[in-house]
Design a protein around this motif. Structure first.
Motif, PDB file in Angstrom:
ATOM      1  N   GLU A 126     -71.399  19.447 -17.669  1.00 42.22           N
ATOM      2  CA  GLU A 126     -71.936  18.438 -16.669  1.00 42.22           C
ATOM      3  C   GLU A 126     -71.297  17.219 -16.756  1.00 42.22           C
ATOM      4  OE1 GLU A 126     -76.188  18.519 -16.031  1.00 42.22           O
ATOM      5  OE2 GLU A 126     -76.245  20.440 -16.978  1.00 42.22           O
ATOM      6  N   TRP A 127     -71.082  16.600 -17.931  1.00 46.35           N
ATOM      7  CA  TRP A 127     -70.469  15.110 -18.287  1.00 46.35           C
ATOM      8  C   TRP A 127     -69.263  15.299 -17.707  1.00 46.35           C
ATOM      9  CZ3 TRP A 127     -70.822  10.606 -18.835  1.00 46.35           C
ATOM     10  CH2 TRP A 127     -69.727   9.850 -19.452  1.00 46.35           C
ATOM     11  N   ALA A 128     -68.511  16.233 -17.992  1.00 41.86           N
ATOM     12  CA  ALA A 128     -66.831  16.489 -17.574  1.00 41.86           C
ATOM     13  C   ALA A 128     -66.974  16.342 -16.128  1.00 41.86           C
ATOM     14  CB  ALA A 128     -66.219  17.757 -18.032  1.00 41.86           C
ATOM     15  N   VAL A 129     -67.868  16.855 -15.204  1.00 38.98           N
ATOM     16  CA  VAL A 129     -67.919  16.916 -13.864  1.00 38.98           C
ATOM     17  C   VAL A 129     -68.182  15.456 -13.135  1.00 38.98           C
ATOM     18  CG1 VAL A 129     -69.167  17.632 -11.716  1.00 38.98           C
ATOM     19  CG2 VAL A 129     -68.581  19.189 -13.415  1.00 38.98           C
ATOM     20  N   PHE A 130     -69.014  14.719 -14.116  1.00 39.23           N
ATOM     21  CA  PHE A 130     -69.403  13.512 -13.779  1.00 39.23           C
ATOM     22  C   PHE A 130     -68.175  12.515 -14.047  1.00 39.23           C
ATOM     23  CE2 PHE A 130     -73.758  13.869 -13.931  1.00 39.23           C
ATOM     24  CZ  PHE A 130     -74.283  13.120 -12.785  1.00 39.23           C
ATOM     25  N   MET A 131     -67.317  12.975 -14.780  1.00 35.54           N
ATOM     26  CA  MET A 131     -66.180  11.985 -15.431  1.00 35.54           C
ATOM     27  C   MET A 131     -64.899  12.653 -14.633  1.00 35.54           C
ATOM     28  SD  MET A 131     -67.310   9.767 -17.136  1.00 35.54           S
ATOM     29  CE  MET A 131     -65.805   9.182 -18.099  1.00 35.54           C
ATOM     30  N   GLY A 132     -65.065  13.803 -14.174  1.00 32.94           N
ATOM     31  CA  GLY A 132     -63.682  14.162 -13.296  1.00 32.94           C
ATOM     32  C   GLY A 132     -62.558  14.451 -14.029  1.00 32.94           C
ATOM     33  N   MET A 133     -62.804  15.185 -15.275  1.00 32.46           N
ATOM     34  CA  MET A 133     -61.638  15.207 -16.323  1.00 32.46           C
ATOM     35  C   MET A 133     -62.121  16.516 -17.162  1.00 32.46           C
ATOM     36  SD  MET A 133     -62.379  12.090 -19.071  1.00 32.46           S
ATOM     37  CE  MET A 133     -61.657  10.880 -18.056  1.00 32.46           C
ATOM     38  N   PRO A 134     -61.153  17.123 -17.581  1.00 33.98           N
ATOM     39  CA  PRO A 134     -61.376  18.497 -18.560  1.00 33.98           C
ATOM     40  C   PRO A 134     -62.418  18.018 -19.781  1.00 33.98           C
ATOM     41  CG  PRO A 134     -59.019  18.049 -18.384  1.00 33.98           C
ATOM     42  CD  PRO A 134     -59.715  16.796 -17.865  1.00 33.98           C
ATOM     43  N   SER A 135     -63.163  18.979 -19.888  1.00 25.16           N
ATOM     44  CA  SER A 135     -64.425  18.815 -20.971  1.00 25.16           C
ATOM     45  C   SER A 135     -63.841  18.066 -22.065  1.00 25.16           C
ATOM     46  CB  SER A 135     -64.872  20.273 -21.345  1.00 25.16           C
ATOM     47  OG  SER A 135     -66.081  20.176 -22.127  1.00 25.16           O
ATOM     48  N   ASN A 136     -62.634  18.558 -22.729  1.00 25.14           N
ATOM     49  CA  ASN A 136     -62.268  18.017 -24.163  1.00 25.14           C
ATOM     50  C   ASN A 136     -61.793  16.310 -23.760  1.00 25.14           C
ATOM     51  OD1 ASN A 136     -60.022  18.324 -22.659  1.00 25.14           O
ATOM     52  ND2 ASN A 136     -58.670  19.078 -24.371  1.00 25.14           N
ATOM     53  N   GLU A 137     -61.550  16.079 -22.936  1.00 27.42           N
ATOM     54  CA  GLU A 137     -61.192  14.683 -22.600  1.00 27.42           C
ATOM     55  C   GLU A 137     -62.431  13.880 -22.229  1.00 27.42           C
ATOM     56  OE1 GLU A 137     -58.209  13.681 -19.573  1.00 27.42           O
ATOM     57  OE2 GLU A 137     -57.034  15.435 -20.443  1.00 27.42           O
ATOM     58  N   ALA A 138     -63.245  14.493 -21.452  1.00 22.69           N
ATOM     59  CA  ALA A 138     -64.559  13.789 -21.348  1.00 22.69           C
ATOM     60  C   ALA A 138     -65.609  13.332 -22.467  1.00 22.69           C
ATOM     61  CB  ALA A 138     -65.489  14.823 -20.220  1.00 22.69           C
ATOM     62  N   ILE A 139     -65.311  14.783 -23.556  1.00 21.78           N
ATOM     63  CA  ILE A 139     -65.915  14.433 -24.792  1.00 21.78           C
ATOM     64  C   ILE A 139     -65.485  13.367 -25.545  1.00 21.78           C
ATOM     65  CG2 ILE A 139     -66.541  15.631 -26.954  1.00 21.78           C
ATOM     66  CD1 ILE A 139     -66.738  18.289 -25.303  1.00 21.78           C
ATOM     67  N   GLN A 140     -64.157  13.426 -25.715  1.00 20.89           N
ATOM     68  CA  GLN A 140     -63.342  12.258 -26.170  1.00 20.89           C
ATOM     69  C   GLN A 140     -63.746  10.894 -25.719  1.00 20.89           C
ATOM     70  OE1 GLN A 140     -59.129  12.706 -26.225  1.00 20.89           O
ATOM     71  NE2 GLN A 140     -58.953  11.343 -28.084  1.00 20.89           N
ATOM     72  N   ALA A 141     -63.911  10.696 -24.450  1.00 20.89           N
ATOM     73  CA  ALA A 141     -64.201   9.483 -23.590  1.00 20.89           C
ATOM     74  C   ALA A 141     -65.535   9.109 -24.047  1.00 20.89           C
ATOM     75  CB  ALA A 141     -64.091   9.574 -22.133  1.00 20.89           C
TER      76      ALA A 141
END
Length: 187
Positions: A126-141
């Protein structure tokens, strides 16, 4: 391409002035596109909407980029994050490329603040959707922002923002402020 340090507020003022001073009430599509993109960047949806209505139909029909920028604006208005990022995925002209990249970054920043305020924890997908990026990149952000990620549950725990504290007013100052308000209302 190296990113330039641009004063977007100043550019917006200059473009608004160009639009006001243009002969015949119309200006170039580039000015309209940049101004519309800047309104989106500053999350000034009311001015963006009014500009869209002011842009001559001839500019809208002859310049497809104007419509593409407005499509981003419509998604921003609806706060449809997946659609915002999808609308931003395109080849932008040189005149608006940097601004549209800034729109994407500002949208991600707003999403981060929203999640930080509204969620105690959020699923990584869900976080990755909010950030508009792949899951691993969103987690890193998220981790870079000081948030915690639990790989076992695949949940991210946002770091709560510390709200700015209002300065304490002394009772004499409070009375002065109240007097100013009452005086203003009576005028």
């Amino acid at each position: 391409m190296a990113k330039e340090n641009v004063d977007y507020q100043k550019l917006q003022i200059e473009l608004e002035q160009q639009e006001l001073e243009s002969a015949g009430g119309g200006t170039s599509p580039q000015v309209y596109n940049q101004l519309l993109a800047l309104y989106l960047l500053h999350n000034d949806m009311c001015n963006a909407k009014f500009l869209w209505k002011r842009i001559p139909q001839s500019v809208k029909s002859s310049n497809s980029e104007t419509g593409h920028i407005w499509a981003v604006g419509q998604k921003l208005w609806l706060r449809d994050y997946p659609a915002i990022y999808e609308a931003l995925k395109r080849e932008w002209s040189e005149s608006v490329l940097q601004i549209m990249e800034a729109v994407k970054a500002a949208t991600r920043e707003r999403a981060m603040r929203l999640v930080s305020k509204a969620y105690s924890s959020i699923n990584a997908e869900e976080w990755a959707v909010f950030m508009g990026m792949p899951s691993n990149e969103a987690i890193q952000a998220a981790v870079q922002e000081g948030w915690t990620y639990d790989s076992a549950t695949k949940y991210i725990k946002p770091k709560k923002l510390v709200p700015a504290k209002d300065p304490e007013l002394l009772s004499e100052q409070q009375l002065s402020v109240l007097t100013d308000y009452v005086s203003f209302l009576e005028a």
